[in-house]
Design a protein around this motif. Sequence first.
Motif, PDB file in Angstrom:
ATOM      1  N   ASN A   7       0.829  -1.066  -0.025  1.00  0.00           N
ATOM      2  CA  ASN A   7      -0.255  -0.064  -0.066  1.00  0.00           C
ATOM      3  C   ASN A   7       0.735   1.432   0.151  1.00  0.00           C
ATOM      4  OD1 ASN A   7      -2.556  -1.278   0.024  1.00  0.00           O
ATOM      5  ND2 ASN A   7      -2.823  -1.075   2.142  1.00  0.00           N
ATOM      6  N   LEU A   8       1.790   1.295   0.861  1.00  0.00           N
ATOM      7  CA  LEU A   8       2.798   2.585   0.926  1.00  0.00           C
ATOM      8  C   LEU A   8       3.446   2.536  -0.535  1.00  0.00           C
ATOM      9  CD1 LEU A   8       4.430   4.473   2.173  1.00  0.00           C
ATOM     10  CD2 LEU A   8       6.069   2.704   2.838  1.00  0.00           C
ATOM     11  N   LYS A   9       3.890   1.784  -1.252  1.00  0.00           N
ATOM     12  CA  LYS A   9       4.477   1.915  -2.613  1.00  0.00           C
ATOM     13  C   LYS A   9       3.301   2.408  -3.564  1.00  0.00           C
ATOM     14  CE  LYS A   9       7.035  -0.689  -6.010  1.00  0.00           C
ATOM     15  NZ  LYS A   9       7.709  -2.039  -6.305  1.00  0.00           N
ATOM     16  N   LYS A  10       2.006   1.770  -3.427  1.00  0.00           N
ATOM     17  CA  LYS A  10       0.952   2.086  -4.406  1.00  0.00           C
ATOM     18  C   LYS A  10       0.574   3.654  -4.413  1.00  0.00           C
ATOM     19  CE  LYS A  10      -3.337   1.305  -3.409  1.00  0.00           C
ATOM     20  NZ  LYS A  10      -4.396   0.531  -3.190  1.00  0.00           N
ATOM     21  N   TYR A  11       0.341   4.039  -2.787  1.00  0.00           N
ATOM     22  CA  TYR A  11       0.033   5.642  -2.685  1.00  0.00           C
ATOM     23  C   TYR A  11       1.021   6.614  -3.048  1.00  0.00           C
ATOM     24  CZ  TYR A  11      -4.300   3.781  -0.995  1.00  0.00           C
ATOM     25  OH  TYR A  11      -5.516   3.093  -0.994  1.00  0.00           O
ATOM     26  N   ARG A  12       2.417   6.036  -2.787  1.00  0.00           N
ATOM     27  CA  ARG A  12       3.663   6.893  -3.051  1.00  0.00           C
ATOM     28  C   ARG A  12       3.730   6.962  -4.550  1.00  0.00           C
ATOM     29  NH1 ARG A  12       8.437   5.578  -4.935  1.00  0.00           N
ATOM     30  NH2 ARG A  12       8.161   3.378  -4.317  1.00  0.00           N
ATOM     31  N   LYS A  13       3.351   6.176  -5.168  1.00  0.00           N
ATOM     32  CA  LYS A  13       3.353   6.321  -6.878  1.00  0.00           C
ATOM     33  C   LYS A  13       2.304   7.100  -7.398  1.00  0.00           C
ATOM     34  CE  LYS A  13       6.179   2.195  -8.190  1.00  0.00           C
ATOM     35  NZ  LYS A  13       6.182   0.976  -9.091  1.00  0.00           N
ATOM     36  N   ILE A  14       1.051   6.896  -6.659  1.00  0.00           N
ATOM     37  CA  ILE A  14      -0.226   7.774  -6.893  1.00  0.00           C
ATOM     38  C   ILE A  14       0.165   9.078  -6.601  1.00  0.00           C
ATOM     39  CG2 ILE A  14      -2.549   8.299  -6.130  1.00  0.00           C
ATOM     40  CD1 ILE A  14      -2.916   5.538  -5.481  1.00  0.00           C
ATOM     41  N   ASN A  15       0.861   9.516  -5.748  1.00  0.00           N
ATOM     42  CA  ASN A  15       1.249  10.941  -5.308  1.00  0.00           C
ATOM     43  C   ASN A  15       2.638  11.284  -6.141  1.00  0.00           C
ATOM     44  OD1 ASN A  15      -0.291  12.318  -2.953  1.00  0.00           O
ATOM     45  ND2 ASN A  15      -0.293   9.944  -2.577  1.00  0.00           N
ATOM     46  N   CYS A  16       3.109  10.366  -6.969  1.00  0.00           N
ATOM     47  CA  CYS A  16       4.366  10.765  -7.870  1.00  0.00           C
ATOM     48  C   CYS A  16       5.500  11.181  -6.991  1.00  0.00           C
ATOM     49  CB  CYS A  16       3.965  11.819  -8.652  1.00  0.00           C
ATOM     50  SG  CYS A  16       2.641  11.467 -10.159  1.00  0.00           S
ATOM     51  N   ILE A  17       5.910  10.309  -5.943  1.00  0.00           N
ATOM     52  CA  ILE A  17       7.070  10.778  -4.855  1.00  0.00           C
ATOM     53  C   ILE A  17       7.846   9.589  -5.045  1.00  0.00           C
ATOM     54  CG2 ILE A  17       7.227  11.306  -2.716  1.00  0.00           C
ATOM     55  CD1 ILE A  17       4.576  12.504  -2.105  1.00  0.00           C
ATOM     56  N   ASN A  18       9.146   9.866  -5.100  1.00  0.00           N
ATOM     57  CA  ASN A  18      10.088   8.690  -4.904  1.00  0.00           C
ATOM     58  C   ASN A  18      10.479   8.486  -3.429  1.00  0.00           C
ATOM     59  OD1 ASN A  18      12.140  10.581  -4.153  1.00  0.00           O
ATOM     60  ND2 ASN A  18      12.697  11.086  -6.213  1.00  0.00           N
ATOM     61  N   GLN A  19      11.040   7.508  -3.307  1.00  0.00           N
ATOM     62  CA  GLN A  19      11.250   7.013  -2.045  1.00  0.00           C
ATOM     63  C   GLN A  19      12.072   8.175  -1.106  1.00  0.00           C
ATOM     64  OE1 GLN A  19      13.270   3.152  -2.391  1.00  0.00           O
ATOM     65  NE2 GLN A  19      11.543   1.946  -2.395  1.00  0.00           N
ATOM     66  N   LEU A  20      13.172   8.614  -1.940  1.00  0.00           N
ATOM     67  CA  LEU A  20      13.817   9.689  -1.198  1.00  0.00           C
ATOM     68  C   LEU A  20      13.134  10.937  -0.620  1.00  0.00           C
ATOM     69  CD1 LEU A  20      16.773  10.789  -0.257  1.00  0.00           C
ATOM     70  CD2 LEU A  20      17.206  11.417  -2.509  1.00  0.00           C
ATOM     71  N   ALA A  21      12.213  11.228  -1.499  1.00  0.00           N
ATOM     72  CA  ALA A  21      11.276  12.328  -1.382  1.00  0.00           C
ATOM     73  C   ALA A  21      10.484  12.417  -0.075  1.00  0.00           C
ATOM     74  CB  ALA A  21      10.438  13.031  -2.445  1.00  0.00           C
ATOM     75  N   LEU A  22       9.881  10.964  -0.135  1.00  0.00           N
ATOM     76  CA  LEU A  22       9.048  10.722   0.884  1.00  0.00           C
ATOM     77  C   LEU A  22       9.848  10.696   2.322  1.00  0.00           C
ATOM     78  CD1 LEU A  22       6.272   9.953   2.120  1.00  0.00           C
ATOM     79  CD2 LEU A  22       6.813   7.526   1.481  1.00  0.00           C
ATOM     80  N   ALA A  23      10.995  10.089   2.244  1.00  0.00           N
ATOM     81  CA  ALA A  23      11.950   9.862   3.489  1.00  0.00           C
ATOM     82  C   ALA A  23      12.120  11.282   3.954  1.00  0.00           C
ATOM     83  CB  ALA A  23      13.257   9.293   3.075  1.00  0.00           C
ATOM     84  N   ASN A  24      12.525  12.331   3.206  1.00  0.00           N
ATOM     85  CA  ASN A  24      12.680  13.666   3.542  1.00  0.00           C
ATOM     86  C   ASN A  24      11.502  14.367   4.292  1.00  0.00           C
ATOM     87  OD1 ASN A  24      15.398  13.503   2.613  1.00  0.00           O
ATOM     88  ND2 ASN A  24      14.841  14.461   0.541  1.00  0.00           N
ATOM     89  N   ARG A  25      10.389  14.213   3.808  1.00  0.00           N
ATOM     90  CA  ARG A  25       9.125  14.541   4.323  1.00  0.00           C
ATOM     91  C   ARG A  25       8.934  14.176   5.527  1.00  0.00           C
ATOM     92  NH1 ARG A  25       4.177  14.611  -0.107  1.00  0.00           N
ATOM     93  NH2 ARG A  25       5.181  15.908  -1.728  1.00  0.00           N
TER      94      ARG A  25
END
Length: 287
Positions: A7-25
């Motif tokens: 789910n994390l991967k799915k919703y991250r992609k829906i929001n067009c955010i890569n792993q690094l950007a989400l990590a920074n947030r």
Amino acid sequence: MVKFGSNLKKYRKINCINQLALANRVGLTQGTIANYESGNRMPTVEVLIKIAESLNISVDELLGYKKKCIKKSDSTSFSKEELIDSITNHLLLKEEYKLVKAVQNYYKEKNNILHIFTDIITPAMYKIGELWENGKISVADEHASTEMISRIVDWLAVQEIKGENKDQCAISMSISSEQHTLGIKMVASYLDIIGYRSIYMGNNLPANELIAIIKKEKPKILALSVTLKSHQDSLVNIIKLIREIDSFSNIDILVGGQGIDDVNFSEMDKVHIIKKIEELKKWNRGD
């Protein structure tokens, strides 16, 4: 744990955010996000909340938790708010089949196309527009969503087509090269439903061709949409051109769209501002 990771991967992609950007947030490392998605680790409650907020979803959605409820029937399984969220997700995930089934079931229950246009489709498309404006989805995602909804509007309109002859004609179109035509398309469909022989012309119709079809079809209504302020002058010029022709003097001109906010129509005869389809219904009744 696996459900959370996927789910994390799915919703991250829906929001067009890569792993690094989400990590920074959320104040983590990219490796930590990668471990979450692979199912190797699970976040604390505090981190879980931060991730959900960053992805604009609930913790329940992120965990894949669904409330169990007693369904009266398949058509009553969604509330209005749930259907809006469901449609938005289907659009973002390009799940057209699921999108169609959700709308079909809701239509079978409510049997009210105006309600679906104004209370379901419009809010869902506003959500898509906000995601695009905030850079969370791409232009391609927005275009794909609009096209899928456009086909839904076509399907709904077909369900409501009446078989009797319609004496009064209505012509609808977008001004110039407008690309946002979904609103005027819904207007054209609704005009057909309330008793007009509705002709939808799309966009980019030359003025001389518009004049020609008006002369041929003799419409009672001409509905014009403009979403870009740069097309305001084109809108005003078309209205003036129509008013210069005596035989067109009885045509009611309906104007709508975000681009009309700065235009003064008070001195133009029989020009009516219609910002929402509900207002079209009231205008047609003479309210």
